[in-house]
Design a protein around this motif. Structure first.
Motif, PDB file in Angstrom:
ATOM      1  N   THR A   1     -11.409  -4.327 -12.970  1.00 40.47           N
ATOM      2  CA  THR A   1     -10.707  -3.048 -12.800  1.00 40.47           C
ATOM      3  C   THR A   1      -9.650  -3.161 -11.714  1.00 40.47           C
ATOM      4  N   PHE A   2     -10.029  -3.724 -10.578  1.00 47.47           N
ATOM      5  CA  PHE A   2      -9.048  -3.932  -9.506  1.00 47.47           C
ATOM      6  C   PHE A   2      -7.932  -4.866  -9.961  1.00 47.47           C
ATOM      7  N   LEU A   3      -8.307  -5.952 -10.652  1.00 49.18           N
ATOM      8  CA  LEU A   3      -7.305  -6.922 -11.094  1.00 49.18           C
ATOM      9  C   LEU A   3      -6.306  -6.278 -12.048  1.00 49.18           C
ATOM     10  N   THR A   4      -6.800  -5.550 -13.032  1.00 47.33           N
ATOM     11  CA  THR A   4      -5.912  -4.903 -13.999  1.00 47.33           C
ATOM     12  C   THR A   4      -4.970  -3.922 -13.314  1.00 47.33           C
ATOM     13  N   THR A   5      -5.509  -3.162 -12.366  1.00 52.40           N
ATOM     14  CA  THR A   5      -4.680  -2.196 -11.638  1.00 52.40           C
ATOM     15  C   THR A   5      -3.611  -2.909 -10.817  1.00 52.40           C
ATOM     16  N   ALA A   6      -3.988  -4.002 -10.155  1.00 54.79           N
ATOM     17  CA  ALA A   6      -3.027  -4.761  -9.347  1.00 54.79           C
ATOM     18  C   ALA A   6      -1.927  -5.358 -10.219  1.00 54.79           C
ATOM     19  N   LYS A   7      -2.298  -5.897 -11.368  1.00 57.48           N
ATOM     20  CA  LYS A   7      -1.303  -6.488 -12.264  1.00 57.48           C
ATOM     21  C   LYS A   7      -0.359  -5.422 -12.810  1.00 57.48           C
ATOM     22  N   ASN A   8      -0.889  -4.260 -13.137  1.00 55.57           N
ATOM     23  CA  ASN A   8      -0.030  -3.170 -13.608  1.00 55.57           C
ATOM     24  C   ASN A   8       0.957  -2.750 -12.530  1.00 55.57           C
TER      25      ASN A   8
END
Length: 507
Positions: free
Chosen positions: A250-257
């Motif tokens: 979840t954190f990774l996806t948010t950071a990439k977005n």
């Protein structure tokens, strides 16, 4: 006529090569991504000597820049280290900067410079995606159904996606820009760290519902969320509660977005991850892969996450204009509240490497942590033994960004930008390490002041470094801090005692 033609050619080039124009426009403003691990030890990374676990992406980052072997968090636990990182001030100078509960009020001053404010002042967009643990709001009681402030946004972040404290503390929810994500207003959240609230089962009363047993004397026997006992009591917010196995992605996806949405302008992205802090409940794709229990699996997940961020930077075409910093908030701990195989499946792994101590210790393993930096104008494939601290990032980036730090603020932060780039081998002259007591390092010498606290904490298998006697070590010859030289070198002892007292006397 010639001038007219030149102007037309310039305009045509701007249309045909917008990337070139953008690169020229942003050349002096590199993006900065700071990835912050949680409880990762000096010996947990391959580049720092780990042999029982593979950290291919952290090793890749290390090889692309500078790896520091004498880099420190300010403190041996999480909240104070994060306070120092944000403010540029030693946390032991300020009351209330110890490890915070999940309902604590914000401890970052709103009227002072912070690391994200520094970037905002320089024209950057700023974001935090990950663990916060510096308090929210003005008091303990909060209305979680509405905006909870002040918090990250008020301390300098344009965008925030966080969880409030740590994964083993309630409330177990994500928050985006001051609001709980996916909250059903008909199921309001209540949090209490003293008295039970609501009817949710607890680890103490319903141990049969736990995915993994909690160790005694750690406090992880309160409200159960996702089969894991937490510290503190919580009711409501059932639709908003996270699933531990999905926190990292979840954190990774948010950071990439965030990176994709801001790739065309300078940004500062702070990514404080949760691994390998407890409760260690890695995604299924990592479970059992390390052979070191869930802690080892969590480190593999951390390493993979770092690799995903590195790959995204390359995919967005911003690698040549992006500085990446990686470090950890403090040293390692194995037995920290849950029976997850970290101790029983250790398999010869040394989380602290050659260092003595753990998280919560004033010995070197408490604060000496992995630290790497890569990016434009930074030396590649280099190892530095310069003494540096995370507390120095604020003053160092002020040099890069040409931003003045207000007089009297961030007073413990030193400009070490030339050290971070590899232009010089010189680091700090002295550094104060902090756990229950204080220690001062100058050159190869380290002094630990007398402390009346317990020398050994059985619950976490921690050598605290506390002793009623002064301790003096020569780290060049004895990095494991085994030989106390206080009686053998009284003049050196007095010198370092005086220096530490001068630090403590500063206002």
């Amino acid at each position: 006529m010639i001038r007219f033609l030149n102007a037309k050619i310039i305009c045509l080039l701007m249309v045909l090569t917008p990337g070139l124009v953008l690169a020229q426009k942003r050349e002096s403003k590199p993006n900065v991504i700071f990835i912050y691990a949680d409880d990762l030890g000096y010996g947990d990374v391959g580049a720092y000597g780990a042999t029982k676990i593979k950290t291919v992406n952290l090793d890749r980052l290390s090889g692309s820049g500078i790896r520091f072997t004498n880099a420190h968090s300010s403190s041996a636990t999480c909240t104070p280290s994060r306070y120092a990182l944000m403010t540029g001030n030693y946390p032991w100078r300020v009351k209330g900067t110890d490890i915070l509960s999940g309902d604590a009020a914000l401890i970052i001053p709103l009227d002072r410079i912070t690391l994200p404010k520094l970037f905002k002042n320089a024209g950057y967009n700023t974001a935090i995606v990950g663990k916060w643990h510096l308090g929210l709001g003005k008091g303990v009681k909060k209305d979680w159904s509405n905006r909870v402030s002040p918090g990250p946004n008020e301390t300098g972040f344009d965008y925030s996606f966080i969880f409030p404290a740590t994964a083993d503390r309630v409330p177990t929810v994500f928050m985006e820009n001051q609001r709980v994500v996916a909250l059903d207003l008909n199921d309001p959240i209540e949090v209490d760290y003293r008295n039970k609230v609501g009817n949710d089962p607890t680890g103490k009363d319903n141990p049969e519902l736990l995915k993994m047993k909690a160790s005694p004397d750690h406090g992880h026997d309160n409200t159960i969320v996702n089969g894991i006992g937490r510290i503190g009591f919580m009711s409501g917010g059932h639709s908003a509660r996270w699933v531990d196995e999905e926190i990292s992605t979840t954190f990774l996806t948010t950071a990439k977005n965030y990176m994709r949405e801001n790739a065309d302008r300078p940004f500062f992205l702070y990514v404080p991850l949760t691994e390998p802090h407890v409760p260690r409940m890695p995604a299924t794709m990592f479970k059992g892969k390390s052979g070191l229990g869930y802690r080892g699996d969590a480190i593999l997940q951390l390493d993979w996450t770092v690799g995903q961020i590195l790959d995204e930077v390359e995919a967005l075409g911003i690698k040549d204009n992006t500085i990446i910093v990686f470090s950890s908030d403090n040293g390692p701990v194995l037995n920290d509240g849950y029976q997850d195989g970290a101790v029983t499946q250790r398999n010869g792994h040394l989380p602290a490497g050659v260092l003595r101590g753990t998280k919560g210790s004033v010995f070197e393993a408490g604060t000496r942590v992995p630290f790497m930096i890569s990016g434009p104008n930074i030396a590649k494939g280099k190892v530095s033994d310069a003494l540096i601290g995370q507390i120095d990032l604020l003053a160092s980036f002020s040099k890069l960004l040409k931003q003045n730090v207000p007089l009297g603020e961030a007073k413990d932060s030193q400009d070490l930008w030339s050290t971070l780039t590899g232009a010089t081998k010189t680091g700090r002259e002295i550094y104060v390490e902090h756990s229950e007591g204080l220690a001062l390092v100058k050159g190869n010498w380290k002094y630990i002041e007398p402390n009346a606290g317990v020398p050994y904490r059985k619950s976490t298998d921690t050598e605290t470094g506390n002793s009623p006697e002064p301790q003096l070590y020569n780290l060049r010859d004895d990095i494991g801090e085994k030989n106390n030289l206080a009686k053998k070198f009284p003049d050196k002892l007095k010198e370092l005692q005086k220096l530490l007292q001068l630090e403590k006397d500063k206002k």
